[in-house]
Design a protein around this motif. Structure first.
Motif, mmCIF file in Angstrom:
data_model
loop_
_atom_site.group_PDB
_atom_site.id
_atom_site.type_symbol
_atom_site.label_atom_id
_atom_site.label_comp_id
_atom_site.label_asym_id
_atom_site.label_seq_id
_atom_site.Cartn_x
_atom_site.Cartn_y
_atom_site.Cartn_z
ATOM 1 N N UNK A 161 -11.820 25.030 2.628
ATOM 2 C CA UNK A 161 -11.721 23.571 2.559
ATOM 3 C C UNK A 161 -11.209 23.028 1.238
ATOM 4 N N UNK A 162 -11.341 23.792 0.139
ATOM 5 C CA UNK A 162 -10.949 23.262 -1.170
ATOM 6 C C UNK A 162 -9.678 23.895 -1.730
ATOM 7 N N UNK A 163 -9.263 25.003 -1.171
ATOM 8 C CA UNK A 163 -8.141 25.730 -1.764
ATOM 9 C C UNK A 163 -7.053 26.016 -0.737
ATOM 10 N N UNK B 10 -12.162 16.530 -4.528
ATOM 11 C CA UNK B 10 -13.275 16.151 -5.397
ATOM 12 C C UNK B 10 -14.302 15.241 -4.725
ATOM 13 N N UNK B 11 -13.903 14.169 -4.037
ATOM 14 C CA UNK B 11 -14.914 13.351 -3.349
ATOM 15 C C UNK B 11 -15.676 14.141 -2.287
ATOM 16 N N UNK C 255 -19.852 15.143 -2.354
ATOM 17 C CA UNK C 255 -20.768 14.850 -1.255
ATOM 18 C C UNK C 255 -21.668 16.031 -0.931
ATOM 19 N N UNK C 256 -21.088 17.244 -0.984
ATOM 20 C CA UNK C 256 -21.829 18.420 -0.551
ATOM 21 C C UNK C 256 -22.464 19.199 -1.708
ATOM 22 N N UNK C 257 -21.892 19.110 -2.887
ATOM 23 C CA UNK C 257 -22.436 19.856 -4.032
ATOM 24 C C UNK C 257 -22.053 19.120 -5.309
ATOM 25 N N UNK C 258 -22.855 18.123 -5.660
ATOM 26 C CA UNK C 258 -22.544 17.284 -6.818
ATOM 27 C C UNK C 258 -22.536 18.080 -8.113
ATOM 28 N N UNK C 259 -23.423 19.078 -8.225
ATOM 29 C CA UNK C 259 -23.468 19.880 -9.451
ATOM 30 C C UNK C 259 -22.167 20.662 -9.641
ATOM 31 N N UNK C 260 -21.668 21.217 -8.557
ATOM 32 C CA UNK C 260 -20.404 21.953 -8.607
ATOM 33 C C UNK C 260 -19.274 21.012 -9.025
#
Length: 216
Positions: free
Chosen positions: A56-58, A169-170, A174-179
């Motif tokens: 989903x991110x890459x 980023x948004x 939502x799913x892992x704010x620390x990351x």
């Protein structure tokens, strides 16, 4: 299954193409959020492969050195039922029965089983037969299942593109704010110059990063 390994020899012998050289996630390589290297040497026997999944991110690129691979790629908004994922939440039957065959049903289909069971595909699905010297590019979020038609060796690399930051980023926050906060902090320190505004797209990205940083 497909065997994976990574070495510095592989990356030096097969350098990254210039169009894939700017990985904005490289600033967190080796951290707890990206402990594994982004580049892999994949070696698989005939009829082995990779089950259906997405990144989903890459984005990813896969260069085939030897063999032949069969790909089925499906867009992010595909009907989930077409993915043939094991989404049954009722685990009681397989666990209580103690039956090995039932317990195997807890896993997603292997690549070859997926191709055997898939029926009608949506019009925007992409079937690819990859041969040596060819590179398959996968945009972020696209589902894909890969079957080694022949014994195959390939290089697979994942990376985050600058253009995808306004979307990634948004979603990550939502799913892992620390990351998300960790990544933003590292980009601000090490890669801010590469994200400097050049045109509307870069201004949009920079605004997204600054907005995320304010909420840490």
């Amino acid at each position: 299954t497909t065997t994976t390994t990574t070495t510095t020899t592989t990356t030096s012998s097969f350098p990254t193409p210039p169009c894939f050289s700017n990985d904005v996630m490289a600033c967190i390589d080796g951290s707890q959020y990206r402990p594994l290297p982004p580049a892999w040497l994949l070696v698989g026997a005939a009829r082995s492969g990779t089950p259906i999944h997405d990144h989903p991110m890459t984005v990813a690129w896969n260069a085939l050195l030897v063999g032949c691979k069969l790909w089925c790629c499906l867009p992010p908004d595909v009907d989930e039922s077409l993915l043939l994922l094991n989404l049954d939440d009722d685990e009681g039957d397989s666990i209580s029965s103690g039956n090995a065959a039932s317990q195997c049903d807890d896993f997603d289909l292997s690549a070859i089983e997926w191709f055997h069971q898939c029926e009608e595909l949506p019009a925007d699905a992409r079937i690819i037969v990859q041969r040596p010297g060819e590179v398959v590019y996968l945009p972020a979020g696209w589902f894909h299942v890969v079957l080694n038609v022949e014994a195959s060796t390939a290089i697979s690399v994942s990376l985050a593109l600058r253009r995808d930051l306004p979307m990634v980023l948004p979603l990550l926050r939502t799913y892992d704010a620390d990351f998300a906060t960790f990544w933003v902090d590292r980009m601000s320190e090490e890669q801010k110059e590469t994200l400097a505004g050049v045109g509307e797209e870069d201004r949009h990205i920079e605004n997204t990063i600054n907005a995320s940083a304010k909420h840490k």
